[in-house]
Motif scaffolding. Structure first.
Motif, PDB file in Angstrom:
ATOM      1  N   THR A 193      43.111  42.106  36.114  1.00  0.00           N
ATOM      2  CA  THR A 193      42.916  40.698  36.462  1.00  0.00           C
ATOM      3  C   THR A 193      41.786  40.130  35.622  1.00  0.00           C
ATOM      4  OG1 THR A 193      43.656  41.066  38.730  1.00  0.00           O
ATOM      5  CG2 THR A 193      42.348  39.089  38.306  1.00  0.00           C
ATOM      6  N   LEU A 194      42.049  39.039  34.917  1.00  0.00           N
ATOM      7  CA  LEU A 194      41.042  38.371  34.104  1.00  0.00           C
ATOM      8  C   LEU A 194      40.613  37.098  34.828  1.00  0.00           C
ATOM      9  CD1 LEU A 194      39.595  38.609  31.331  1.00  0.00           C
ATOM     10  CD2 LEU A 194      41.309  37.026  30.448  1.00  0.00           C
ATOM     11  N   SER A 195      39.321  37.001  35.104  1.00  0.00           N
ATOM     12  CA  SER A 195      38.813  35.836  35.850  1.00  0.00           C
ATOM     13  C   SER A 195      38.717  34.610  34.954  1.00  0.00           C
ATOM     14  CB  SER A 195      37.419  36.166  36.400  1.00  0.00           C
ATOM     15  OG  SER A 195      36.471  36.188  35.339  1.00  0.00           O
ATOM     16  N   ARG A 196      38.459  33.453  35.591  1.00  0.00           N
ATOM     17  CA  ARG A 196      38.130  32.263  34.830  1.00  0.00           C
ATOM     18  C   ARG A 196      36.713  32.428  34.274  1.00  0.00           C
ATOM     19  NH1 ARG A 196      40.129  30.046  39.556  1.00  0.00           N
ATOM     20  NH2 ARG A 196      38.010  29.404  40.152  1.00  0.00           N
ATOM     21  N   PRO A 197      36.356  31.663  33.231  1.00  0.00           N
ATOM     22  CA  PRO A 197      34.978  31.777  32.700  1.00  0.00           C
ATOM     23  C   PRO A 197      33.955  31.466  33.775  1.00  0.00           C
ATOM     24  CG  PRO A 197      36.385  30.573  31.169  1.00  0.00           C
ATOM     25  CD  PRO A 197      37.172  30.723  32.437  1.00  0.00           C
ATOM     26  N   LEU A 198      32.927  32.304  33.875  1.00  0.00           N
ATOM     27  CA  LEU A 198      31.863  32.062  34.837  1.00  0.00           C
ATOM     28  C   LEU A 198      30.984  30.909  34.348  1.00  0.00           C
ATOM     29  CD1 LEU A 198      30.783  35.743  35.614  1.00  0.00           C
ATOM     30  CD2 LEU A 198      32.197  34.230  37.012  1.00  0.00           C
ATOM     31  N   PRO A 199      30.487  30.086  35.264  1.00  0.00           N
ATOM     32  CA  PRO A 199      29.604  28.977  34.850  1.00  0.00           C
ATOM     33  C   PRO A 199      28.279  29.520  34.327  1.00  0.00           C
ATOM     34  CG  PRO A 199      29.682  29.165  37.238  1.00  0.00           C
ATOM     35  CD  PRO A 199      30.724  30.111  36.721  1.00  0.00           C
ATOM     36  N   PRO A 200      27.511  28.680  33.641  1.00  0.00           N
ATOM     37  CA  PRO A 200      26.213  29.145  33.103  1.00  0.00           C
ATOM     38  C   PRO A 200      25.322  29.758  34.175  1.00  0.00           C
ATOM     39  CG  PRO A 200      26.795  27.024  32.166  1.00  0.00           C
ATOM     40  CD  PRO A 200      27.798  27.292  33.241  1.00  0.00           C
ATOM     41  N   GLU A 201      25.357  29.183  35.365  1.00  0.00           N
ATOM     42  CA  GLU A 201      24.576  29.753  36.458  1.00  0.00           C
ATOM     43  C   GLU A 201      25.527  30.502  37.390  1.00  0.00           C
ATOM     44  OE1 GLU A 201      21.555  28.366  40.053  1.00  0.00           O
ATOM     45  OE2 GLU A 201      22.021  27.009  38.415  1.00  0.00           O
ATOM     46  N   ILE A 202      25.260  31.773  37.619  1.00  0.00           N
ATOM     47  CA  ILE A 202      26.148  32.604  38.430  1.00  0.00           C
ATOM     48  C   ILE A 202      26.246  32.010  39.828  1.00  0.00           C
ATOM     49  CG2 ILE A 202      26.526  34.910  39.377  1.00  0.00           C
ATOM     50  CD1 ILE A 202      26.860  34.687  36.358  1.00  0.00           C
ATOM     51  N   ASP A 279      49.823  54.493  38.464  1.00  0.00           N
ATOM     52  CA  ASP A 279      51.015  53.655  38.520  1.00  0.00           C
ATOM     53  C   ASP A 279      50.670  52.250  38.022  1.00  0.00           C
ATOM     54  OD1 ASP A 279      53.320  52.287  39.027  1.00  0.00           O
ATOM     55  OD2 ASP A 279      53.412  52.769  41.171  1.00  0.00           O
ATOM     56  N   PRO A 280      51.338  51.778  36.956  1.00  0.00           N
ATOM     57  CA  PRO A 280      51.013  50.436  36.439  1.00  0.00           C
ATOM     58  C   PRO A 280      51.319  49.326  37.427  1.00  0.00           C
ATOM     59  CG  PRO A 280      52.999  51.303  35.386  1.00  0.00           C
ATOM     60  CD  PRO A 280      52.408  52.431  36.172  1.00  0.00           C
ATOM     61  N   ALA A 281      52.110  49.615  38.456  1.00  0.00           N
ATOM     62  CA  ALA A 281      52.444  48.581  39.445  1.00  0.00           C
ATOM     63  C   ALA A 281      51.351  48.397  40.485  1.00  0.00           C
ATOM     64  CB  ALA A 281      53.758  48.935  40.145  1.00  0.00           C
ATOM     65  N   THR A 282      50.276  49.181  40.433  1.00  0.00           N
ATOM     66  CA  THR A 282      49.160  49.020  41.378  1.00  0.00           C
ATOM     67  C   THR A 282      48.289  47.861  40.901  1.00  0.00           C
ATOM     68  OG1 THR A 282      49.220  51.407  41.776  1.00  0.00           O
ATOM     69  CG2 THR A 282      47.281  50.221  42.547  1.00  0.00           C
ATOM     70  N   VAL A 283      48.664  46.678  41.315  1.00  0.00           N
ATOM     71  CA  VAL A 283      47.992  45.460  40.868  1.00  0.00           C
ATOM     72  C   VAL A 283      47.059  44.966  41.963  1.00  0.00           C
ATOM     73  CG1 VAL A 283      48.320  43.100  40.058  1.00  0.00           C
ATOM     74  CG2 VAL A 283      49.972  44.880  39.441  1.00  0.00           C
ATOM     75  N   LEU A 284      45.823  44.674  41.586  1.00  0.00           N
ATOM     76  CA  LEU A 284      44.833  44.173  42.539  1.00  0.00           C
ATOM     77  C   LEU A 284      44.892  42.647  42.605  1.00  0.00           C
ATOM     78  CD1 LEU A 284      41.718  46.379  41.598  1.00  0.00           C
ATOM     79  CD2 LEU A 284      43.448  46.797  43.360  1.00  0.00           C
ATOM     80  N   LEU A 296      38.702  34.988  40.462  1.00  0.00           N
ATOM     81  CA  LEU A 296      39.560  36.172  40.375  1.00  0.00           C
ATOM     82  C   LEU A 296      40.933  35.966  41.012  1.00  0.00           C
ATOM     83  CD1 LEU A 296      36.954  38.980  41.180  1.00  0.00           C
ATOM     84  CD2 LEU A 296      38.114  38.593  39.001  1.00  0.00           C
ATOM     85  N   GLU A 297      41.157  34.759  41.589  1.00  0.00           N
ATOM     86  CA  GLU A 297      42.444  34.556  42.244  1.00  0.00           C
ATOM     87  C   GLU A 297      43.487  34.043  41.245  1.00  0.00           C
ATOM     88  OE1 GLU A 297      40.061  32.492  41.845  1.00  0.00           O
ATOM     89  OE2 GLU A 297      40.142  30.797  43.243  1.00  0.00           O
ATOM     90  N   GLY A 298      43.230  34.288  39.969  1.00  0.00           N
ATOM     91  CA  GLY A 298      44.100  33.752  38.920  1.00  0.00           C
ATOM     92  C   GLY A 298      45.378  34.537  38.697  1.00  0.00           C
ATOM     93  N   SER A 299      45.509  35.188  37.542  1.00  0.00           N
ATOM     94  CA  SER A 299      46.789  35.793  37.147  1.00  0.00           C
ATOM     95  C   SER A 299      46.632  37.303  36.984  1.00  0.00           C
ATOM     96  CB  SER A 299      47.248  35.183  35.824  1.00  0.00           C
ATOM     97  OG  SER A 299      46.207  35.267  34.863  1.00  0.00           O
ATOM     98  N   PRO A 300      46.853  38.073  38.050  1.00  0.00           N
ATOM     99  CA  PRO A 300      46.740  39.529  37.939  1.00  0.00           C
ATOM    100  C   PRO A 300      47.860  40.110  37.074  1.00  0.00           C
ATOM    101  CG  PRO A 300      47.613  38.914  40.079  1.00  0.00           C
ATOM    102  CD  PRO A 300      47.224  37.639  39.393  1.00  0.00           C
ATOM    103  N   ASN A 301      47.575  41.228  36.443  1.00  0.00           N
ATOM    104  CA  ASN A 301      48.537  41.882  35.553  1.00  0.00           C
ATOM    105  C   ASN A 301      48.592  43.372  35.886  1.00  0.00           C
ATOM    106  OD1 ASN A 301      50.388  42.221  33.535  1.00  0.00           O
ATOM    107  ND2 ASN A 301      49.016  41.772  31.834  1.00  0.00           N
ATOM    108  N   VAL A 302      49.417  44.090  35.174  1.00  0.00           N
ATOM    109  CA  VAL A 302      49.601  45.522  35.416  1.00  0.00           C
ATOM    110  C   VAL A 302      48.328  46.286  35.081  1.00  0.00           C
ATOM    111  CG1 VAL A 302      52.090  45.532  35.047  1.00  0.00           C
ATOM    112  CG2 VAL A 302      50.552  45.736  33.096  1.00  0.00           C
ATOM    113  N   THR A 303      48.229  47.503  35.646  1.00  0.00           N
ATOM    114  CA  THR A 303      47.116  48.386  35.312  1.00  0.00           C
ATOM    115  C   THR A 303      47.182  48.811  33.855  1.00  0.00           C
ATOM    116  OG1 THR A 303      47.096  49.199  37.578  1.00  0.00           O
ATOM    117  CG2 THR A 303      45.986  50.551  35.940  1.00  0.00           C
ATOM    118  N   ALA A 304      48.381  49.012  33.355  1.00  0.00           N
ATOM    119  CA  ALA A 304      48.602  49.339  31.940  1.00  0.00           C
ATOM    120  C   ALA A 304      50.041  49.010  31.624  1.00  0.00           C
ATOM    121  CB  ALA A 304      48.312  50.812  31.651  1.00  0.00           C
TER     122      ALA A 304
END
Length: 626
Positions: A193-202, A279-284, A296-304
């Motif tokens: 899972t790739l998150s959106r860009p974090l803002p300058p201040e966490i 298992d590549p189907a174990t998607v978080l 992190l609620e964006g677009s999850p993908n396969v483990t590999a």
């Protein structure tokens, strides 16, 4: 270069030597053509040990006679083997890597195992964007369950880019090849899972984080607890370390490393979260206030990306499973000369001297003869010797004598027939099993060539078959005498000595044929001389065709033959009796010179094996004293 004298003194000028060394070619490089569990198809691969065979072709396989033949070759003293894999219906595993970018989001890359077979189903590909230019390039890691791994960094989908993914991966990978989907703006989605860009201040991380895999859910009440988790994270790297520590604290199922091996990486100002499951189907999937704050609620993908996985999981396109294929049909084994497939894949290989086809002995008579005829033509063109296994159905001496006429159309002085088969312990099961003898015989030839020379017959008490427990058809001397005059090389077992090769004739060596190439060492010696002289006299082409050239030819060829004579390759007490080289005005007439031809006549007195040893014994009468 000629010296131009300009001052009084001594000048040194180096003159080119008139001697051009002719080197004897190899005599025991053995080619094996047939089915193996894995490896490149229709492409010759040179090996120097059975460990090489295991790495490239998967090792022993119960349905691969070639694998056992190669094993026996090295066991009996073989040094170099060339293996050509032929598999009917073999397919390579592949997978589609999708992209959400471009005008028509879809296929970014298609990754295919470089070699056909089920081994490719164990390949995994990971993608991340942790590059110096994370918005345009990506990294690609290829791994296999067997331990092989490759990494390619800073790749681009743009064909004009110096790190164009197709050029870099296809030139550098031994595991996979890739093909682009066509859109240079596309890029394969990163795994996990790739998150959106974090803002300058966490953002505030004191909220809850929900983690889901399918219908199962876990909740972390507070992602960051003040006073318990240290200072508040202020950079994406610190956030990644915190999130990874929290995920790894979640309970795993027995034997699972889904959370225990989870990875969180900072990619620029983004987070990439990958589950640790195989298992590549174990998607978080993530939720909760902390998950929303981190994007992190964006677009999850396969483990590999898993080659051969036919499930269409998240961003991974449906894969295609690899198939090992089956034992080749006789037409597959013969192949085509234009396509360089099957036997003809050997045409571009320079140094091959022996050819073994261990699968042919299981074919029907018609198919066997067709393959042997094609192999004989190849051997004549390449100056090779074909090692022919007797059909496995020859289980008795009578069956061999009755079946021998079916091979008459394939009789050749470039082939040698061996009977019967060998009983060895199968390393995979430990049980005795019958095997064709070509691999072991080729190993003995290689060992004999190294120890004594190609002119020594690869037979006799020195030609012991290593690892052989017994022979499928034991023979006595009289029974051996029924097959030997027919050009069949018998394998025998003697007390103390054990199983040995007990014949050294070509298939043209039947007594009724009266061939000058009756004996195998004579044929192989002649082939060695032909190939050595063919390669060693190429310098002659386009040289001025006169007596000076002829004398150089006599000098160089004579020196080569004399070296062999001193090693015992020819019969004769003196060099005059052992060989001759003739190249003069008698062999090359003025008409030949006008036609651009130079004729060289080379003769040699071959050593023939002492096949029959006759000892005459008589009784001496006592002397009568006068």
């Amino acid at each position: 270069m000629p010296v131009t004298p300009t001052y009084p003194g001594v000048y040194i000028e180096e003159l080119p030597s008139r001697v051009r060394t002719i080197t004897a070619v190899s005599t025991s490089v053995t080619a094996f053509v047939g089915y193996t569990a894995r490896g490149p198809v229709h492409r010759p691969v040179t090996l120097t040990s059975f460990a090489d065979f295991e790495r490239r072709f998967g090792g022993l396989a119960a349905n691969s006679p070639v694998s056992y033949a190669v094993h026996q070759f090295f066991l009996n003293g073989g040094g170099i083997a060339v293996v050509v894999r032929v598999a009917s219906g073999a397919e390579a595993a592949s997978v589609v890597m999708r992209s959400r970018l471009g005008d028509q989001p879809g296929t970014a890359l298609t990754v295919t195992a470089r070699e056909p077979g089920t081994w490719g189903n164990g390949l995994r590909v990971a993608v991340d964007h942790a590059t110096p230019t994370p918005d345009g390039t990506f990294n690609l890691q290829v791994s296999h369950a067997g331990g092989s791994a490759e990494t390619f960094t800073d790749l681009s989908m743009d064909p004009a880019h110096p790190r164009y993914v197709v050029d870099v991966v296809n030139a550098g990978s031994t595991l996979v090849t890739v093909a682009s989907g066509g859109d240079p703006r596309s890029r394969p989605e990163p795994v996990g899972t790739l998150s959106r860009p974090l803002p300058p201040e966490i953002p505030d991380l004191s909220g809850s984080l929900e983690v889901a895999i399918g219908d199962r859910r876990w909740t972390i009440d507070k992602l960051w607890v003040d006073g318990q988790d240290g200072p508040k994270p202020r950079t994406p790297v610190e956030v990644a370390l915190l999130l990874e520590r929290k995920l790894r604290a979640l309970p795993d199922d027995v034997g699972s490393r889904t959370f225990g091996a989870a990875r969180v990486t900072a990619v620029g100002r983004r987070l990439q979260v990958v589950a640790g499951a195989a298992d590549p189907a174990t998607v978080l999937h993530f939720g909760g206030s902390a998950g929303g704050a981190l994007g992190l609620e964006g677009s999850p993908n396969v483990t590999a990306y898993a080659l051969g996985d036919e499930r269409d999981i998240e961003g991974q396109g449906k894969g295609r499973r690899g198939k090992d294929g089956a034992a080749p049909r006789h037409t597959d084994l013969i192949g085509t000369e234009s396509g360089k497939t099957g036997l003809h894949a050997l045409r571009d290989v320079e140094d091959v001297n022996l050819l073994a086809l261990p699968e042919v002995c299981e074919m029907s008579d018609d198919h066997m003869v067709a393959v042997l005829a094609a192999a004989d033509r190849l051997c004549r063109d390449k100056r090779m010797v074909l090692l022919v296994d007797s059909p496995s159905r020859w289980r008795t001496l009578d069956a061999a004598r009755a079946g021998l006429p079916t091979l008459d159309v394939a009789r050749s002085d470039h082939a040698a027939l061996y009977f019967p088969h060998l009983h060895l312990a199968d390393p995979l099961t430990g049980r005795l099993r019958a095997f064709p003898p070509c691999g072991a015989v080729a190993g003995i030839m290689a060992r004999t060539d190294g120890e004594r020379g190609v002119w020594k017959a690869p037979a006799g008490t020195e030609a012991r078959l290593a690892g052989v427990r017994a022979l499928t058809v034991p023979m006595t001397d009289p029974e051996n005498g029924l097959l030997n005059p027919l050009g069949v090389n018998c394998l025998r077992s003697f007390p103390v000595v054990g199983p040995v090769v007990w014949g050294a004739r070509t298939m043209a060596g039947a007594d009724v044929l009266t061939s000058q190439w009756k004996y195998l060492p004579v044929r192989r010696t002649a082939l060695m001389l032909e190939e050595s002289l063919y390669r060693g006299t190429k310098w002659v082409v386009f040289e001025p065709n006169d007596e000076r050239l002829w004398s150089q030819i006599r000098l160089n060829v004579g020196a080569f033959l004399h070296g062999l004579f001193q090693r015992g390759a020819f019969q004769g007490a003196s060099a005059r009796d052992a060989y001759f080289v003739k190249c003069d005005a008698e062999t090359t007439t003025q008409n030949d010179v006008n036609s651009g031809v130079v004729n060289v006549v080379v003769g040699f007195a071959p050593l023939r094996p002492a096949e029959f040893v006759i000892i005459k014994i008589e009784q001496m009468a006592g002397r009568i004293e006068a």
